[in-house]
Design an enzyme around this catalytic site. Structure first.
Site, PDB file in Angstrom:
ATOM      1  N   CYS A 139       0.817  -1.212   0.000  1.00 23.92           N
ATOM      2  CA  CYS A 139       0.000   0.000   0.000  1.00 23.92           C
ATOM      3  C   CYS A 139       0.853   1.265   0.000  1.00 23.92           C
ATOM      4  O   CYS A 139       1.451   1.611  -0.996  1.00 23.92           O
ATOM      5  CB  CYS A 139      -0.964  -0.034   1.189  1.00 23.92           C
ATOM      6  SG  CYS A 139      -2.311   1.151   1.070  1.00 23.92           S
ATOM      7  N   HIS A 140       0.940   1.970   1.147  1.00 22.60           N
ATOM      8  CA  HIS A 140       1.779   3.165   1.264  1.00 22.60           C
ATOM      9  C   HIS A 140       3.151   2.864   1.871  1.00 22.60           C
ATOM     10  O   HIS A 140       3.981   3.771   2.026  1.00 22.60           O
ATOM     11  CB  HIS A 140       1.076   4.221   2.120  1.00 22.60           C
ATOM     12  CG  HIS A 140      -0.052   4.925   1.418  1.00 22.60           C
ATOM     13  ND1 HIS A 140      -1.210   4.282   1.051  1.00 22.60           N
ATOM     14  CD2 HIS A 140      -0.182   6.214   1.006  1.00 22.60           C
ATOM     15  CE1 HIS A 140      -2.021   5.143   0.454  1.00 22.60           C
ATOM     16  NE2 HIS A 140      -1.431   6.317   0.412  1.00 22.60           N
ATOM     17  N   CYS A 332     -12.442 -17.561  21.124  1.00 24.77           N
ATOM     18  CA  CYS A 332     -13.146 -16.643  22.020  1.00 24.77           C
ATOM     19  C   CYS A 332     -14.572 -17.127  22.322  1.00 24.77           C
ATOM     20  O   CYS A 332     -14.761 -18.141  22.977  1.00 24.77           O
ATOM     21  CB  CYS A 332     -13.152 -15.247  21.398  1.00 24.77           C
ATOM     22  SG  CYS A 332     -13.482 -13.915  22.577  1.00 24.77           S
ATOM     23  N   HIS A 333     -15.605 -16.432  21.827  1.00 26.67           N
ATOM     24  CA  HIS A 333     -16.995 -16.814  22.078  1.00 26.67           C
ATOM     25  C   HIS A 333     -17.508 -17.881  21.110  1.00 26.67           C
ATOM     26  O   HIS A 333     -18.678 -18.277  21.194  1.00 26.67           O
ATOM     27  CB  HIS A 333     -17.908 -15.584  21.986  1.00 26.67           C
ATOM     28  CG  HIS A 333     -17.857 -14.697  23.183  1.00 26.67           C
ATOM     29  ND1 HIS A 333     -16.793 -13.861  23.423  1.00 26.67           N
ATOM     30  CD2 HIS A 333     -18.729 -14.508  24.209  1.00 26.67           C
ATOM     31  CE1 HIS A 333     -17.014 -13.189  24.542  1.00 26.67           C
ATOM     32  NE2 HIS A 333     -18.176 -13.561  25.044  1.00 26.67           N
TER      33      HIS A 333
END
Length: 407
Positions: A139-140, A332-333
Site C-alpha cells: 500500500c503506502h 473466544c466466544h
C-alpha cells in the site's frame, strides 16, 4: 496427546536439522493499516517465523493505534478511514540488530509518511536493501522504500496514488490491475492493498525460503453479523496463504453478501471495548453447505455466536464436524455454538472467560484464559481464548490438517 506434545512434534517436523528459525522485522507506526499489520504478523508466526514488531520511539509493550481503511466503491483511488485495534509491540526499536533478521515487512496506512522522515528507519531499510534481504511493502509502505533509495531501478507496485512519487524515486512502475495486485522483483515484494494479503504474504514467505506442503484442504468458517474482525479475517487469509480453499458462510446469506464485523480490544476495563469494523464479504451460500465436503471447521467469536447458537442448521453442522472427528477450531466466544450443539462433554477447551460457566455446565473442562493468548488442543478440537492466540491456534490447526511450512 497434549498441546506440548503437538508443539514438540511440529517443531521437529518443521526443523528436523535444527536449522535456525527465520526472523522478520515488522516496521510499525501509529495509524498503520490494521489488516496490513496484524494479518502478516499473526500468519508468519503461525508458520513458525519469529516476528518482532517495532516502532521508532517506542518499546516492547507499547501500543500503536491502527487505522481501518475502506475503499470507496466509486473509485479505486479514494478510501475512508476509522480507528482500528490497538497493536501491541513486542520489541524495542532502539535495541534491534540488523544482522539478526532475515527479512523486513512494512505495512501501509498513514504511518509510512512519518517513518520515511525518520533517519534511523531510513538507514535500517537501506541496509536490508543493500544486503538484498527479502523486503515486503504494501500500500503506502513503499514510501519508506523510496526514502531509503531501495526502489531505484526496481519494478514495484503500490496504492495507485503513489505512482508519481515512486517514479520520481527511480522506480519502474507496475500498473496494478486490481487492489489485490502484487509484484516481485528479486528480493522486493510489493502489494497494492490488504485485499491481496494472501498472495502478498505467500510471496514474502517464498522469498524467506519457505515451502508449503499438504495444502489444498477445504475449510469452512461460519460467522454472523458482528463477528470479531480479526477472528474471521486472520484465519481466512492465513489459510488462503497456505493454498486452502476457504468458504465463509452465514445463515440466510449468500455468496457476495456481507457481515458487519466488531472490533474488540482489551483496554484495561473489566471487559473488552467494542466498535464497528468492516463489512466482511461472504464467499459461499450457507444453505448449500455440505459438511462432508470440508476438512475442517472454524468458529470465530464476536457477538454472532449468541445468535448462531440458536440456529438449528448451524448446530447440525457443528455436530457433524465433531462426530466425524474433523479438525474444529473455536476462538473466544465461538464455543457458544459448540455448547449449544452439546459436543463439549469431556473436552478440555478455552475461550473468553465470560463463557466459562456455559462450558462447564455442558460437561466441558474450561482451561483458564490466562494468559489471554492461551490455546488448548484436545483431540480434534483446538480452542483459543481470544484473537491474541490465533498464531498458535492456526499452527495447531495446520498440524491436525497435516499442512507444513518448512525452510
Amino acid at each position: 496427546m497434549t498441546l506440548l506434545d503437538i508443539r514438540e512434534i511440529r517443531k521437529e517436523m518443521e526443523n528436523p536439522k535444527g536449522e535456525e528459525q527465520r526472523r522478520v522485522l515488522l516496521l510499525c507506526g501509529d495509524y498503520m493499516e490494521d489488516y496490513e499489520a496484524m494479518v502478516p504478523f499473526q500468519a508468519l508466526q503461525a508458520f513458525g517465523v519469529s516476528v518482532d514488531a517495532v516502532s521508532p520511539g517506542k518499546k516492547a509493550g507499547d501500543i500503536c493505534a491502527t487505522a481501518i481503511t475502506i475503499k470507496v466503491e466509486s473509485t479505486d483511488e479514494a478510501y475512508t478511514e476509522s480507528r482500528g485495534h490497538n497493536f501491541t509491540l513486542n520489541a524495542t526499536f532502539d535495541e534491534i540488530e540488523f544482522d539478526e533478521y532475515d527479512g523486513l515487512l512494512i505495512p501501509g496506512g498513514r504511518s509510512p509518511e512519518h517513518l520515511a522522515m525518520n533517519a534511523s528507519v531510513v538507514e535500517l531499510v537501506r541496509k536490508f536493501s543493500d544486503y538484498r534481504k527479502p523486503i515486503a511493502a504494501i500500500c503506502h509502505g513503499q514510501l519508506v522504500l523510496a526514502a531509503a533509495g531501495a526502489v531505484k531501478g526496481r519494478k514495484c507496485t503500490a496504492f495507485p496514488t503513489l505512482k508519481p512519487g515512486l517514479i520520481a524515486a527511480g522506480a519502474h512502475w507496475v500498473e496494478p490491475d486490481t487492489l489485490s495486485t502484487c509484484f516481485v522483483d528479486v528480493n522486493i515484494v510489493t502489494g497494492v492493498t490488504y485485499y491481496g494479503n494472501p498472495e502478498f504474504i505467500r510471496l514474502f514467505l517464498k522469498a524467506l525460503g519457505g515451502n508449503i506442503s499438504g495444502s489444498e484442504r477445504r475449510v469452512l468458517i461460519i460467522c454472523g453479523d458482528y463477528v470479531e474482525d480479526y477472528e474471521v479475517t486472520v484465519p481466512y487469509e492465513t489459510l488462503k496463504v497456505l493454498g486452502c480453499h476457504v468458504d465463509v458462510v452465514c445463515p440466510k446469506k449468500k455468496d457476495g453478501d456481507t457481515c458487519p464485523t466488531a472490533i474488540r480490544d482489551l483496554e484495561g476495563a473489566q471487559t473488552y471495548s467494542e466498535t464497528q469494523g468492516r463489512n466482511f464479504v461472504l464467499t459461499a451460500e450457507f444453505e448449500s453447505v455440505d459438511a462432508s465436503s470440508y476438512d475442517a471447521l472454524v468458529l470465530p467469536g464476536g457477538k454472532d455466536p449468541e445468535v448462531l447458537a440458536l440456529n438449528e442448521d448451524v448446530i447440525v453442522l457443528a455436530k457433524q464436524f465433531m462426530e466425524a472427528r474433523k479438525p474444529d477450531a473455536s476462538i473466544c466466544h465461538g464455543l457458544e455454538t459448540l455448547v449449544a450443539a452439546g459436543v463439549l462433554q469431556g473436552k478440555k477447551c478455552t475461550g473468553y472467560p465470560g463463557i466459562k460457566a456455559r462450558v462447564v455446565s455442558s460437561g466441558g473442562t474450561f482451561v483458564e484464559a490466562d494468559p489471554i493468548d492461551r490455546c488448548v488442543t484436545d483431540g480434534n478440537l483446538v480452542t483459543a481464548a481470544a484473537w491474541h492466540g490465533q498464531p498458535e491456534l492456526i499452527s495447531q490447526l495446520m498440524t491436525l490438517l497435516d499442512i507444513q511450512v518448512s525452510f
